[in-house]
Design a protein around this motif. Structure first.
Motif, PDB file in Angstrom:
ATOM      1  N   ARG A 298       0.830  -1.215   0.000  1.00 15.54           N
ATOM      2  CA  ARG A 298       0.000   0.000   0.000  1.00 15.54           C
ATOM      3  C   ARG A 298       0.868   1.271   0.000  1.00 15.54           C
ATOM      4  O   ARG A 298       0.513   2.258  -0.645  1.00 15.54           O
TER       5      ARG A 298
ATOM      6  N   GLU B 208       1.988   2.048  -3.486  1.00 17.80           N
ATOM      7  CA  GLU B 208       0.851   2.577  -4.248  1.00 17.80           C
ATOM      8  C   GLU B 208       0.629   4.047  -3.909  1.00 17.80           C
ATOM      9  O   GLU B 208       0.404   4.872  -4.786  1.00 17.80           O
TER      10      GLU B 208
ATOM     11  N   GLU C 143       0.692   7.427  -6.261  1.00 16.26           N
ATOM     12  CA  GLU C 143      -0.449   8.356  -6.312  1.00 16.26           C
ATOM     13  C   GLU C 143      -0.018   9.767  -5.933  1.00 16.26           C
ATOM     14  O   GLU C 143      -0.513  10.746  -6.493  1.00 16.26           O
TER      15      GLU C 143
ATOM     16  N   ARG D 259      -2.421  11.930 -13.199  1.00 19.26           N
ATOM     17  CA  ARG D 259      -3.835  12.278 -13.388  1.00 19.26           C
ATOM     18  C   ARG D 259      -4.696  11.104 -12.945  1.00 19.26           C
ATOM     19  O   ARG D 259      -4.358   9.955 -13.221  1.00 19.26           O
TER      20      ARG D 259
ATOM     21  N   GLU E 122      -7.372   9.555 -13.852  1.00 19.95           N
ATOM     22  CA  GLU E 122      -7.811   8.506 -14.787  1.00 19.95           C
ATOM     23  C   GLU E 122      -6.648   7.598 -15.187  1.00 19.95           C
ATOM     24  O   GLU E 122      -6.822   6.407 -15.424  1.00 19.95           O
ATOM     25  N   PHE E 123      -5.423   8.158 -15.235  1.00 12.05           N
ATOM     26  CA  PHE E 123      -4.253   7.351 -15.582  1.00 12.05           C
ATOM     27  C   PHE E 123      -3.742   6.605 -14.359  1.00 12.05           C
ATOM     28  O   PHE E 123      -3.271   5.482 -14.471  1.00 12.05           O
TER      29      PHE E 123
ATOM     30  N   ASP F 170      -5.356   5.294 -11.953  1.00 13.59           N
ATOM     31  CA  ASP F 170      -6.138   4.079 -11.712  1.00 13.59           C
ATOM     32  C   ASP F 170      -5.672   2.944 -12.632  1.00 13.59           C
ATOM     33  O   ASP F 170      -5.467   1.819 -12.179  1.00 13.59           O
ATOM     34  N   ALA F 171      -5.480   3.271 -13.912  1.00 19.20           N
ATOM     35  CA  ALA F 171      -5.045   2.240 -14.877  1.00 19.20           C
ATOM     36  C   ALA F 171      -3.619   1.789 -14.567  1.00 19.20           C
ATOM     37  O   ALA F 171      -3.297   0.600 -14.641  1.00 19.20           O
ATOM     38  N   LEU F 172      -2.778   2.749 -14.219  1.00 14.16           N
ATOM     39  CA  LEU F 172      -1.371   2.441 -13.910  1.00 14.16           C
ATOM     40  C   LEU F 172      -1.263   1.519 -12.688  1.00 14.16           C
ATOM     41  O   LEU F 172      -0.582   0.483 -12.722  1.00 14.16           O
ATOM     42  N   LEU F 173      -1.997   1.865 -11.627  1.00 18.99           N
ATOM     43  CA  LEU F 173      -1.957   1.033 -10.420  1.00 18.99           C
ATOM     44  C   LEU F 173      -2.606  -0.324 -10.672  1.00 18.99           C
ATOM     45  O   LEU F 173      -2.173  -1.329 -10.112  1.00 18.99           O
ATOM     46  N   GLY F 174      -3.612  -0.347 -11.532  1.00 15.74           N
ATOM     47  CA  GLY F 174      -4.255  -1.611 -11.895  1.00 15.74           C
ATOM     48  C   GLY F 174      -3.292  -2.526 -12.633  1.00 15.74           C
ATOM     49  O   GLY F 174      -3.228  -3.729 -12.350  1.00 15.74           O
TER      50      GLY F 174
ATOM     51  N   SER G  61       9.433   4.347 -11.900  1.00 15.08           N
ATOM     52  CA  SER G  61       8.339   5.107 -12.516  1.00 15.08           C
ATOM     53  C   SER G  61       8.204   6.504 -11.921  1.00 15.08           C
ATOM     54  O   SER G  61       7.721   7.417 -12.601  1.00 15.08           O
TER      55      SER G  61
ATOM     56  N   ILE H 264       6.560  10.119 -13.623  1.00 17.89           N
ATOM     57  CA  ILE H 264       5.246  10.647 -13.222  1.00 17.89           C
ATOM     58  C   ILE H 264       5.395  12.081 -12.683  1.00 17.89           C
ATOM     59  O   ILE H 264       4.623  12.968 -13.028  1.00 17.89           O
TER      60      ILE H 264
END
Lengths: 109, 209
Positions: free
Chosen positions: B6, B9, B13, B18, B20-21, B23-27, B56, B60
């Motif tokens: 966590r 993560e 964050e 952004r 929307e990105f 969420d996809a990146l962490l997914g 990363s 970011i």
């Protein structure tokens, strides 16, 4: 026509190649396998974001998936401008490489 | 499904991706983490996740900084200035206490050349001040707390470099040369303060959920 960096072009090509399966993880695996370079997830996503800002890619989110800890996938598709940018990059590369076929052949090296 | 670390993560964050990105990146990371945990074991998967976080992070944060307009930079500067002011207020009370004890025992800083003890004192104050500044920055900034703390770390590290360069060559010999550690100490402690705030917040979130 927006200019394309090497990673941007590589990612556009991967999105075109993967078609309906073009989501972040698949794109990263595809380009890492083809370039033999392990790109970080941050490098891939910031480039995808830039391509979307340039209008070369469009994206939508899928339903949340349990395998992703309840997070959704972001699927990418090429826009018309993206296809045009790829064709332009191909044409430029062909122009630059034109006439270099024989000096690079193994028997001349 | 085994949950990814966590704190890692939260760090991703906190770098200002952004939503929307993010969420996809962490997914994506969570999906690959689960695959690796199944094949290579949880420890190897965790190690991979943390390595991916550090690789990363700069991308970011740089992307966040690029996307800031004039208004965004003004907001970030305001946050950093407020955090610095807060640090000065927090540090002044214990520092005043230490100074009065030193004076009571006859230890008075004078115009003489810096000793190892005085340089160590300056480095300690720099480390504490940096850590507090980073912590307060990450506390005050909502969207990109860690990216803001990283910018402050660079700015605060640059100040001692300017001061030491202006006082050359006297800062090149003897204990005074140790002062060149100051930029690194201040920068790293500012970043550490930001990280502490961000990861502590993640523990609090995990407890609340």
């Amino acid at each position: 026509m927006p200019s394309l960096g090497p990673l941007e072009l590589t990612i556009l090509l991967a999105v075109a190649r993967l078609g309906d399966d073009a989501h972040g993880l698949a794109i990263r695996r595809d380009i890492s396998a083809r370039t033999r370079h392990a790109y970080s997830v941050g490098a891939v996503y910031t480039t995808l974001q830039r391509l979307q800002d340039k209008g070369l890619l469009a994206s939508f989110t899928t339903e949340p998936l349990p395998v992703r800890g309840g997070r959704s996938r972001r699927q990418y598709t090429l826009t018309t401008a993206g296809r045009r940018a790829m064709r332009e990059a191909e044409r430029r590369a062909a122009n630059v490489w034109a006439g270099l076929g024989s000096p690079l052949s193994p028997e001349r090296a | 499904m085994i949950a990814p670390p966590r704190a890692a993560e939260r760090i991703l964050e906190a770098l200002g991706a952004r939503s929307e990105f993010a969420d996809a990146l962490l997914g994506d990371l969570a999906e690959e983490y689960a695959e690796r945990a199944a094949h290579e074991g949880a420890r190897a998967a965790r190690r991979w996740y943390w390595a991916e976080t550090w690789r990363s992070g700069p991308h970011i944060a740089r992307n966040w900084a690029r996307g800031l307009g004039l208004r965004g930079w003004r907001h970030a500067a305001g946050v950093m200035a407020s955090a610095y002011a807060l640090m000065l207020v927090t540090l002044m009370v214990p520092l005043g206490l230490v100074m009065s004890i030193m004076y009571a025992y006859g230890v008075r800083p004078g115009p003489h050349a810096p000793s190892i003890a005085s340089v160590s004192f300056v480095l300690t104050v720099g480390a504490v001040g940096g850590a507090l500044s980073g912590y307060y920055t990450a506390w005050l900034e909502r969207r990109a707390p860690l990216a803001c703390a990283a910018i402050l770390a660079i700015v605060l590290g640059a100040f001692p470099i300017v001061a030491l360069t202006a006082n050359m060559p006297s800062t090149l010999h003897g204990p005074a040369a140790l002062q060149w550690l100051q930029p690194f100490v201040v920068s790293l402690s500012t970043l550490a303060g930001g990280l502490l705030r961000v990861t502590r917040h993640s523990e609090a979130l995990a407890r609340d959920c």
